[in-house]
Design an enzyme around this catalytic site. Structure first.
Site, PDB file in Angstrom:
ATOM      1  N   THR A 179      -1.071 -11.584 -70.522  1.00  0.00           N
ATOM      2  CA  THR A 179      -1.571 -10.982 -69.410  1.00  0.00           C
ATOM      3  C   THR A 179      -1.042  -9.533 -69.477  1.00  0.00           C
ATOM      4  OG1 THR A 179       0.117 -11.751 -68.109  1.00  0.00           O
ATOM      5  CG2 THR A 179      -2.001 -12.787 -68.201  1.00  0.00           C
ATOM      6  N   ASN A 188      -0.182  -6.423 -66.754  1.00  0.00           N
ATOM      7  CA  ASN A 188       0.024  -6.252 -65.197  1.00  0.00           C
ATOM      8  C   ASN A 188      -0.282  -4.847 -64.623  1.00  0.00           C
ATOM      9  OD1 ASN A 188       1.778  -8.863 -66.216  1.00  0.00           O
ATOM     10  ND2 ASN A 188       1.768  -9.115 -63.963  1.00  0.00           N
ATOM     11  N   GLU A 221      -2.709  -9.532 -62.346  1.00  0.00           N
ATOM     12  CA  GLU A 221      -2.430 -10.037 -63.737  1.00  0.00           C
ATOM     13  C   GLU A 221      -3.740  -9.898 -64.486  1.00  0.00           C
ATOM     14  OE1 GLU A 221       0.986 -12.910 -64.601  1.00  0.00           O
ATOM     15  OE2 GLU A 221       0.465 -13.126 -62.155  1.00  0.00           O
TER      16      GLU A 221
END
Length: 226
Positions: free
Chosen positions: A44, A46, A147
């Site tokens: 992911t 962020n 995310e």
């Protein structure tokens, strides 16, 4: 498992996003909790949750969303170089397209017209994405986070790269899970929902995506130059 199997894989109608979508969000990719790749196998990116820059996020329902992410990768990033080689002759070429041929030599009079020069590809590259906004009950986060899982396999990380998000729809509310495996299963369903929901002409930006051709949706904000 039965609940995940019963979830629809295509959300919303074929005509395209409906109000209040699309929603915009942008920022610089920051390091997160470090769990995406290590524990989940789902990396992911962020972004800081900035209510001043994206006022809608203050009242947004916590959960999973889908849409598009655009990235301005640095020249040194391997995906940036690959993208520019692939799109040298066609800025909207899909990922499966072969590299463009080398430019003709100065002796080739058939290609002397200035109009035959392709426009340079944008430094912004568009990808489908799925994202979560909230506290992630399974990990009991104390800080609300955003995310983003970009639906593309990158050759390297891209911390500090500028990212823009165009959020087109809501997938589901956030929930807790009895196990890590159950969480991973649900996230994989989220990814499939995003892929199938976006794989329609009215949900695909005219500007094209890295892994596919262009469509009918106006995604010009994703690639505009400052």
């Amino acid at each position: 498992m039965a609940a995940e199997a019963e979830r629809p894989r295509i959300l919303y109608g074929d005509a395209g996003p409906e109000p209040p979508y699309p929603l915009r969000m942008e920022g610089t990719v920051i390091s997160g909790f470090g769990r995406g790749s290590k524990e989940l196998g789902i990396p992911t990116a962020n972004l800081p949750v900035d209510e001043a820059a994206a006022p809608w996020i203050a009242t947004a329902k916590s959960g999973v969303y889908f849409g598009y992410a655009s990235l301005a990768l640095p020249d040194t990033h391997p995906d940036h170089a690959q993208h520019h080689r692939r799109h040298r002759g066609n800025p909207r070429a899909p990922a499966s397209a072969p590299p463009a041929p080398l430019p003709p030599s100065s002796n080739d009079t058939a290609a002397e017209s200035p109009s035959s020069e392709p426009e340079p590809p944008s430094r912004w590259q568009i990808y489908p994405m799925v994202m979560s906004i909230g506290y992630n009950p399974f990990y009991k986060n104390s800080v609300r986070s955003a995310e983003v899982h970009v639906l593309h396999k990158f050759a390297a990380d891209f911390y500090d790269a500028p990212m823009r998000l165009l959020i087109l729809g809501f997938v589901r509310e956030e929930r807790d899970y009895p196990s890590l495996d159950a969480l991973v299963v649900d996230i994989n369903v989220d990814c499939e929902v995003a892929r199938q929901s976006l794989a329609r002409p009215a949900w695909t930006p005219r500007q094209g995506v890295v892994d596919g051709p262009g469509g009918e949706f106006d995604g010009s904000w994703l690639v505009r130059e400052e």
